[in-house]
Design an enzyme around this catalytic site. Structure first.
Site, mmCIF file in Angstrom:
data_model
loop_
_atom_site.group_PDB
_atom_site.id
_atom_site.type_symbol
_atom_site.label_atom_id
_atom_site.label_comp_id
_atom_site.label_asym_id
_atom_site.label_seq_id
_atom_site.Cartn_x
_atom_site.Cartn_y
_atom_site.Cartn_z
ATOM 1 C CG HIS A 136 -16.902 33.724 42.266
ATOM 2 N ND1 HIS A 136 -16.116 32.611 42.408
ATOM 3 C CD2 HIS A 136 -18.089 33.409 42.851
ATOM 4 C CE1 HIS A 136 -16.772 31.670 43.060
ATOM 5 N NE2 HIS A 136 -17.986 32.132 43.337
ATOM 6 C CD GLU A 166 -13.353 32.349 40.442
ATOM 7 O OE1 GLU A 166 -13.388 32.804 41.591
ATOM 8 O OE2 GLU A 166 -14.318 31.775 39.903
HETATM 9 P P1 NAI Z 1 -27.089 22.411 45.526
HETATM 10 O O1 NAI Z 1 -26.210 21.401 46.149
HETATM 11 O O2 NAI Z 1 -28.310 22.837 46.247
HETATM 12 O O3 NAI Z 1 -27.548 21.889 44.064
HETATM 13 C C1 NAI Z 1 -26.687 21.289 43.151
HETATM 14 C C2 NAI Z 1 -27.511 20.296 42.330
HETATM 15 O O4 NAI Z 1 -26.711 19.800 41.262
HETATM 16 C C3 NAI Z 1 -27.966 19.090 43.138
HETATM 17 O O5 NAI Z 1 -29.366 18.924 43.004
HETATM 18 C C4 NAI Z 1 -27.197 17.927 42.523
HETATM 19 O O6 NAI Z 1 -27.892 16.707 42.574
HETATM 20 C C5 NAI Z 1 -27.025 18.418 41.113
HETATM 21 N N1 NAI Z 1 -25.963 17.772 40.349
HETATM 22 C C6 NAI Z 1 -24.772 17.296 40.786
HETATM 23 N N2 NAI Z 1 -24.047 16.812 39.763
HETATM 24 C C7 NAI Z 1 -24.807 16.971 38.638
HETATM 25 C C8 NAI Z 1 -24.609 16.655 37.276
HETATM 26 N N3 NAI Z 1 -23.485 16.099 36.838
HETATM 27 N N4 NAI Z 1 -25.611 16.948 36.410
HETATM 28 C C9 NAI Z 1 -26.756 17.521 36.839
HETATM 29 N N5 NAI Z 1 -27.001 17.835 38.124
HETATM 30 C C10 NAI Z 1 -26.030 17.576 39.005
HETATM 31 O O7 NAI Z 1 -26.164 23.649 45.206
HETATM 32 P P2 NAI Z 1 -26.614 25.160 44.970
HETATM 33 O O8 NAI Z 1 -26.639 25.885 46.249
HETATM 34 O O9 NAI Z 1 -27.799 25.182 44.085
HETATM 35 O O10 NAI Z 1 -25.328 25.701 44.169
HETATM 36 C C11 NAI Z 1 -25.065 25.318 42.832
HETATM 37 C C12 NAI Z 1 -23.688 25.810 42.425
HETATM 38 O O11 NAI Z 1 -23.632 27.238 42.505
HETATM 39 C C13 NAI Z 1 -22.555 25.302 43.302
HETATM 40 O O12 NAI Z 1 -21.457 24.963 42.475
HETATM 41 C C14 NAI Z 1 -22.183 26.499 44.136
HETATM 42 O O13 NAI Z 1 -20.848 26.449 44.541
HETATM 43 C C15 NAI Z 1 -22.421 27.620 43.142
HETATM 44 N N6 NAI Z 1 -22.608 28.951 43.738
HETATM 45 C C16 NAI Z 1 -22.072 30.036 43.071
HETATM 46 C C17 NAI Z 1 -22.209 31.292 43.578
HETATM 47 C C18 NAI Z 1 -21.633 32.467 42.859
HETATM 48 O O14 NAI Z 1 -21.301 33.467 43.490
HETATM 49 N N7 NAI Z 1 -21.524 32.444 41.554
HETATM 50 C C19 NAI Z 1 -22.897 31.542 44.846
HETATM 51 C C20 NAI Z 1 -23.521 30.351 45.419
HETATM 52 C C21 NAI Z 1 -23.339 29.111 44.878
#
Ligand code: NAI
Length: 409
Positions: free
Chosen positions: A292, A269
């Site tokens: 993003h 990015e």
């Molecule tokens: P979180 O930690 O609450 O949830 C992530 C989930 O993914 C967990 O339940 C975990 O067990 C699961 N997981 C891990 N590896 C996996 C796999 N191989 N297959 C299936 N499930 C798996 O995180 P949250 O807050 O929900 O964020 C999710 C993603 O979104 C993160 O990568 C975060 O960095 C990203 N994000 C992006 C934003 C953006 O601006 N586009 C803003 C906020 C978060």
């Protein structure tokens, strides 16, 4: 909360245009010396400013390097990252220096979830190409390839904070929700655990990714993953760029296996507004590319402001380190009629017995004591009887391995 140091004299500097609610929260808690700057500071200016600043609030542009920590650790108590990540802070150095680092990992959950649903609607109606055509003066009035969300199956990969919030909003649209997570998760509403990734991919009209960036998720969306997806399915990634093999996704969109995609995050990015963005997804039909901004809303900034300011206040008022990335997490309940001493130390044997000896040597009664350690740091919060605790503090400062100790109240 009354503390033994004058709150109004504790200097706080908030950089990078942090939402004003943070200043308001800090002031309401008695921390009235809060300076706000709209920009980040270059390292030399930052170091100069932190000579008199106890708490610094930053976003992603300010780098808290090893050098910054080394030159400011005598004074700096905590860094508040008013954003999601903490990559801009040298966490190991912060831990070694006893500087608490807080952030706000989940304050923009709702913002991401709303954008996911909005993009699902846009892609199922093929709005990107109709919008582009209308701007050029072309009238693409057709129902071909346009569908409602209602009744479609949404497959959510990663059922954490964002994935589960997407699940709730999708059901409000009348969608059927399938989810897959590597950790057992209870379904919200009528969502159904797909039990396997392949099952989810083969049954979903839309697949949305909400997994963290980890070695295990690197390029998890590749040609094989996509081959399990239904023909004409839609794919969304608003998680992390490294999770998707972008070339494989571009190929599936070009050969029409997938009918559309929305991508907010990329393996590479641009670092800022001035840098050019390029991706193999550019110019493809029915593809929404966003820079993003999944979590970038005013509401998220407001929530982050409250969340991080509250964590800082809890640390300053009570010694509470829950949510810190550098100091082990402790939350000792408050009790009346006590003094509270905080002791951050290297995690070496004998520190706790030395602390207890130091306290008993001044004939002081311990009324509460918590210790939490990680591989390198120990953090002890000790409530003692209200006698002259300055003598106890002097003894505790001499304990081998002490990084920082202070009386809170
Ligand atoms: P979180 O930690 O609450 O949830 C992530 C989930 O993914 C967990 O339940 C975990 O067990 C699961 N997981 C891990 N590896 C996996 C796999 N191989 N297959 C299936 N499930 C798996 O995180 P949250 O807050 O929900 O964020 C999710 C993603 O979104 C993160 O990568 C975060 O960095 C990203 N994000 C992006 C934003 C953006 O601006 N586009 C803003 C906020 C978060």
């Amino acid at each position: 909360m009354k503390t033994s140091f004058p709150k109004e004299k504790l200097k706080i500097l908030l950089l990078e245009n942090i939402h004003p609610i943070a200043k308001k929260k800090l002031e309401e808690a008695g921390y009235s010396d809060v300076e706000i700057l709209k920009t980040a500071l270059p390292e030399s200016e930052l170091i100069a400013a932190l000579q008199t600043t106890k708490i610094v609030g930053i976003r992603s542009k300010t780098k808290i390097t090893q050098n910054v920590i080394a030159q400011c650790k005598h004074n700096l108590l905590a860094v508040g990252c008013f954003c999601i990540g903490t990559n801009q802070v040298q966490l190991k150095e912060a831990a070694k220096a006893g500087v608490a680092v807080f952030n706000s990992p989940y304050s923009n959950t709702r913002s991401v979830a709303e954008l996911v649903l909005a993009e699902c609607v846009m892609l199922l109606r093929r709005i990107p190409e109709k919008n582009a055509a209308a701007h050029k003066g072309d009238w693409l009035k057709t129902t071909e390839g346009s569908y409602e969300l209602r009744g479609k199956t949404l497959g959510i990969v990663g059922y954490g904070h964002i994935g589960s919030q997407v699940s709730v909003l999708a059901e409000a649209f009348g969608m059927k929700v399938l989810y897959y997570d590597v950790v057992p998760k209870l379904p919200l509403g009528n969502a159904v655990n797909a039990e396997s990734l392949e099952k989810l991919l083969s049954q979903s009209d839309i697949v949305t990714l909400h997994v963290p960036e980890e070695n295990s998720t690197k390029n998890m969306v590749d040609a094989k993953f996509i081959s399990h997806m239904k023909k004409n399915a839609i794919f969304l990634n608003l998680s992390r760029g490294t999770v998707v093999d972008i070339d494989a996704l571009a190929k599936a969109l070009t050969n029409k296996h997938l009918a559309g995609a929305a991508v907010d995050v990329y393996p590479l990015e641009p670092k800022g507004k001035g840098e050019k963005f390029s991706s193999t997804l550019q110019g493809l039909n029915n593809v929404i590319l966003t820079p993003h901004i999944g979590g970038s809303t005013n509401e998220a900034q407001y929530n982050i402001g409250i969340d991080v300011a509250t964590k800082i206040i809890n640390y300053l008022d009570k010694g509470n380190t829950v949510g810190s990335h550098s100091i082990p997490a402790l939350n000792l309940p408050m009790q009346d009629g006590t003094h509270r001493i905080l002791h951050i130390h290297n995690n070496i044997p004998g520190v706790m017995s030395a602390i207890n000896n130091a306290i008993s040597s001044t004939n002081t009664n311990i009324l509460g004591q918590y210790l939490k350690t990680n591989e390198s740091i120990g953090y002890a919060v000790i409530d003692i009887a209200q006698i002259d605790s300055s003598k106890t503090l002097e003894q505790m400062k001499k304990i081998e391995g002490t990084i920082r100790t202070r009386i809170l109240f």
